[in-house]
Design an enzyme around this catalytic site. Structure first.
Site, PDB file in Angstrom:
ATOM      1  N   ASP A 113      -2.365  -9.476   2.005  1.00 24.43           N
ATOM      2  CA  ASP A 113      -2.332  -9.156   0.573  1.00 24.43           C
ATOM      3  C   ASP A 113      -2.620 -10.398  -0.267  1.00 24.43           C
ATOM      4  O   ASP A 113      -1.945 -11.421  -0.142  1.00 24.43           O
ATOM      5  CB  ASP A 113      -0.967  -8.608   0.175  1.00 24.43           C
TER       6      ASP A 113
ATOM      7  N   GLU B 219       0.892   1.563  -3.131  1.00 19.89           N
ATOM      8  CA  GLU B 219       1.076   0.126  -3.018  1.00 19.89           C
ATOM      9  C   GLU B 219       0.206  -0.665  -3.996  1.00 19.89           C
ATOM     10  O   GLU B 219      -0.873  -0.245  -4.391  1.00 19.89           O
ATOM     11  CB  GLU B 219       0.753  -0.324  -1.590  1.00 19.89           C
TER      12      GLU B 219
END
Length: 432
Positions: free
Chosen positions: A51, A273
């Site tokens: 990420d 998310e």
């Protein structure tokens, strides 16, 4: 507005991503990304990264300091098995002059952050040059056994300096827990059942129309087993993802109050998310990442970037392309990339992600966990993926092509000419 759910409906002020909408998810020429191959040079030689987010100004634009741009990434040693990386995730920063070659500056924090590990967030370069790194505090510092409590935190007070050797992001940092789930709008851990609850991924956003200072985040909507207003079957109740909202009435980047969610997906999907927002021509585009396995039974989603559009921050969000699907992996490589982040560039959207699992040859992710360690390592990318170029036209999107691995251009930098229009000729189950 009305949310069409299994077995009935309810009146709610929160827009909903419904099962009926998500049932339309299907791979198409417009939404399937090209096959990804390993790059000649990875982002870093020593750590896997996943990420990733850019250091941004208050208005959402990419911060540029003395010719450098900065990214923050979750990271773990390459010696660790990929499936264990979330248990030790550390935020590192990288900087680049050309947006192609990245230099690792090291861990952002010096062991003083909240949590036994830190998960994704965002980073603000404020008008006075102060850096705020928002992150998810997962578990508790020095805990003997890993726990999965999630709180939204910030490291405030950082500064960026540059010299002949490059760029540095340094403290001292002042860490603070900003938000915890309230149990009313946002599910607490003790309220969750079945799948892991979520309260993470803070994303700083300032509304250009109103000047309102906001923090978006991933959460879950509480659904009572005894008094369920959603009228959905019990098997679907735990699939209750939402995009949360907190507001700073003073504009202070450390002062937040919880408000109602921007979007819910009860009976549709459990994890929305890394929510983030782009405003273009008066329209508000909300993007999230989600997994195939977090869709409720009866729905066939993909690991993909999903998007929604409204006419205001708290407007009635409708899914892009009818179903919400914006960009996904080919059927032959369904897990090749994940954790997408969109930002505007000229008339296009650029979408970064990380190179995930590849060369699976039909194996599931559960199958990968049973492979010998050397094979698990070989099949995990752990570096920045090619940046997608996406055309955005109202409520419709289309993939135009891709830049190189980890290429993140600034607004002032021209994009390469598209030599051929990108098209994929494949049906929903097709391979190429």
């Amino acid at each position: 507005m009305r949310d069409e759910t299994i077995g009935g409906s309810r009146e709610t002020s929160t827009p909903c991503w419904t099962r009926e909408q998500a049932a339309g998810i299907k791979r198409s020429d417009a939404t399937v990304a090209p096959i990804v191959y390993p790059p000649e040079q990875e982002t870093d030689d020593d750590v896997h990264i996943w990420d990733t987010w850019l250091l941004r100004n208050r208005d959402g634009s990419i911060a540029e300091i003395d010719g450098y741009r900065v990214i923050f990434s979750l990271s773990a040693s390459k010696e660790l098995l990929p499936g264990k990386r979330h248990d030790v995730a550390t935020i590192r920063y990288f900087y680049s002059e050309d947006g192609k070659t990245w230099t690792c500056g090291g861990p952002v924090f010096d062991g003083d952050a909240f949590g036994s590990r830190q998960w994704a967030g965002s980073a603000l370069y404020d008008d006075d040059g102060t850096v705020y790194v928002y992150y998810t505090a997962a578990g508790y510092r020095d805990e003997a056994e890993l726990s999965y409590q999630q709180r939204i935190a910030v490291g405030a007070g950082g500064a960026v300096t540059t010299d002949a050797d490059g760029l540095s992001v340094d403290g001292p940092w002042s860490h603070e827990i900003l938000l915890e789930p309230d149990g009313e709008f946002y599910e607490r851990e003790e309220q969750s059942r079945g799948m892991i609850y979520t309260f993470r991924d803070p994303w700083f956003f300032e509304d250009p129309a109103t000047g309102e200072t906001c923090l978006l985040f991933e959460a879950n909507t509480p659904v009572s087993e005894s008094d369920n207003p959603y009228d959905c079957d019990a098997v679907h109740e735990e699939f209750n993802g939402s995009v949360g909202l907190a507001v700073s009435t003073t504009g202070d980047p450390t002062d937040w109050e919880l408000q109602e969610p921007l979007l819910e997906s009860v009976a549709t999907n459990q994890e929305l998310e890394r929510p983030h927002m782009i405003v273009r021509d008066g329209s508000y585009y909300l993007f999230v990442s989600s997994h195939k396995h977090t869709f409720a039974p009866g729905l066939e989603g993909h690991d993909a970037l999903y998007g929604f559009v409204a006419d205001s921050l708290r407007g009635e969000f409708e899914p892009l392309n009818g179903s919400g699907l914006v960009a996904t992996n080919p059927a032959s490589a369904p897990f090749q990339t994940y954790s997408w982040l969109a930002y505007p560039h000229s008339e296009e959207l650029l979408v970064s992600s990380f190179f995930n699992y590849y060369d699976l040859r039909g194996l599931s992710l559960d199958d990968v966990a049973g492979l010998p360690p050397v094979e698990q390592q070989r099949r995990f990318g752990g570096t920045l993926a090619p940046t997608l170029r996406i055309e955005l036209d109202g409520a419709e999107t289309r993939i135009l092509g891709a830049l190189e691995h980890g290429h993140l251009p600034l607004k002032r930098e021209a994009l390469p000419r598209l030599l051929t229009e990108y098209r994929l000729s494949a049906d929903d189950g097709g391979e190429y």
